[in-house]
Design an enzyme around this catalytic site. Structure first.
Site, PDB file in Angstrom:
ATOM      1  N   GLY A  87     -33.296  23.568  68.484  1.00 50.99           N
ATOM      2  CA  GLY A  87     -33.366  24.948  68.943  1.00 50.99           C
ATOM      3  C   GLY A  87     -33.782  25.114  70.392  1.00 50.99           C
ATOM      4  O   GLY A  87     -34.318  26.159  70.768  1.00 50.99           O
ATOM      5  N   ASP A  98     -31.476  24.659  81.391  1.00 51.38           N
ATOM      6  CA  ASP A  98     -30.950  24.119  80.136  1.00 51.38           C
ATOM      7  C   ASP A  98     -30.361  22.744  80.424  1.00 51.38           C
ATOM      8  O   ASP A  98     -29.922  22.464  81.541  1.00 51.38           O
ATOM      9  CB  ASP A  98     -29.874  25.055  79.575  1.00 51.38           C
ATOM     10  CG  ASP A  98     -29.516  24.735  78.134  1.00 51.38           C
ATOM     11  OD1 ASP A  98     -30.423  24.423  77.336  1.00 51.38           O
ATOM     12  OD2 ASP A  98     -28.317  24.808  77.798  1.00 51.38           O
ATOM     13  N   GLU A  99     -30.336  21.871  79.423  1.00 51.87           N
ATOM     14  CA  GLU A  99     -29.794  20.516  79.561  1.00 51.87           C
ATOM     15  C   GLU A  99     -30.512  19.771  80.688  1.00 51.87           C
ATOM     16  O   GLU A  99     -29.898  19.069  81.496  1.00 51.87           O
ATOM     17  CB  GLU A  99     -28.276  20.543  79.801  1.00 51.87           C
ATOM     18  CG  GLU A  99     -27.483  21.278  78.742  1.00 51.87           C
ATOM     19  CD  GLU A  99     -27.497  20.607  77.373  1.00 51.87           C
ATOM     20  OE1 GLU A  99     -27.981  19.457  77.246  1.00 51.87           O
ATOM     21  OE2 GLU A  99     -27.014  21.231  76.408  1.00 51.87           O
ATOM     22  N   GLN A 105     -32.161  17.179  80.840  1.00 55.42           N
ATOM     23  CA  GLN A 105     -32.045  15.725  80.879  1.00 55.42           C
ATOM     24  C   GLN A 105     -31.062  15.272  81.955  1.00 55.42           C
ATOM     25  O   GLN A 105     -31.134  14.160  82.458  1.00 55.42           O
ATOM     26  CB  GLN A 105     -31.649  15.146  79.508  1.00 55.42           C
ATOM     27  CG  GLN A 105     -30.228  15.435  79.066  1.00 55.42           C
ATOM     28  CD  GLN A 105     -30.090  16.728  78.273  1.00 55.42           C
ATOM     29  OE1 GLN A 105     -31.027  17.532  78.227  1.00 55.42           O
ATOM     30  NE2 GLN A 105     -28.956  16.929  77.646  1.00 55.42           N
TER      31      GLN A 105
END
Length: 191
Positions: A14, A87-88, A90
């Protein structure tokens, strides 16, 4: 005082839902939240952060060559920014994470980064590695393995459902390509 937050987990915990909810909370109170997402993940459309439960929002795109500090400074020149969401996360580079620390420390803007901790081989992504090292606060979002234990690893599968144990670190995909597992089940299949 602004801080750099890293919300991390395996897939399906989530992360995007939490990001979208938090950004909405800022916007609902008349505050300005800017969202960024990785250009290479266009599963839900280019420049869109979307969750599996149907929430979505437009986002600025970043690539490995994006100058995050300059882009955020340009946005701030248009008016006060109350929070930056990534977001993302990584997929950020070491240099980009360092730039985000400057956004927090020099511009006094909170940065909330959401991403995977490790790849399909149990290795940290570059962005995650430096967020784990430099974030002021880290929060683990939890999901479960098929056995019911906490899942903190991700297994990559090929088109026939076989476990993949080599290949490029980055391969964008969803539930068709990845499965979150506890360490026990991950290591039985991958290590």
């Amino acid at each position: 005082m602004a801080q750099l937050y890293f919300y991390y987990s395996a897939m399906n915990a989530g992360k995007s839902t939490a990001l979208l909810q938090s950004a909405y909370n800022y916007q609902e109170r008349g505050m300005r939240a800017e969202i960024f997402t990785a250009a290479l993940d266009d599963r839900f459309g280019r420049g869109v952060v979307a969750s599996r439960i149907g929430l979505k929002a437009e986002a600025h795109l970043y690539t490995e060559t994006s100058d995050m500090l300059s882009e955020i400074e340009a946005l701030a020149a248009q008016g006060k920014i109350d929070c930056i969401f990534i977001d993302e996360a990584q997929f950020l580079t070491k240099h980009q994470v360092k730039q985000l620390t400057k956004v927090v420390d020099d511009m006094n803007i909170p940065v909330l980064a959401y991403g995977l901790r490790t790849d399909f081989l149990g290795e940290t992504f570059e962005g995650s590695h430096y967020l784990l090292a430099w974030a002021d606060k880290m929060v683990e979002l939890k999901t479960v393995c098929h056995c019911g234990r906490k899942a903190n690893f991700v297994v990559r599968r090929d088109g026939e459902g076989n476990v993949v144990t080599e290949g490029a670190q980055v391969q964008v995909g969803g539930n068709d390509s990845y499965e979150s597992m506890c360490r026990k089940h991950f290591t039985e299949l991958v290590w």
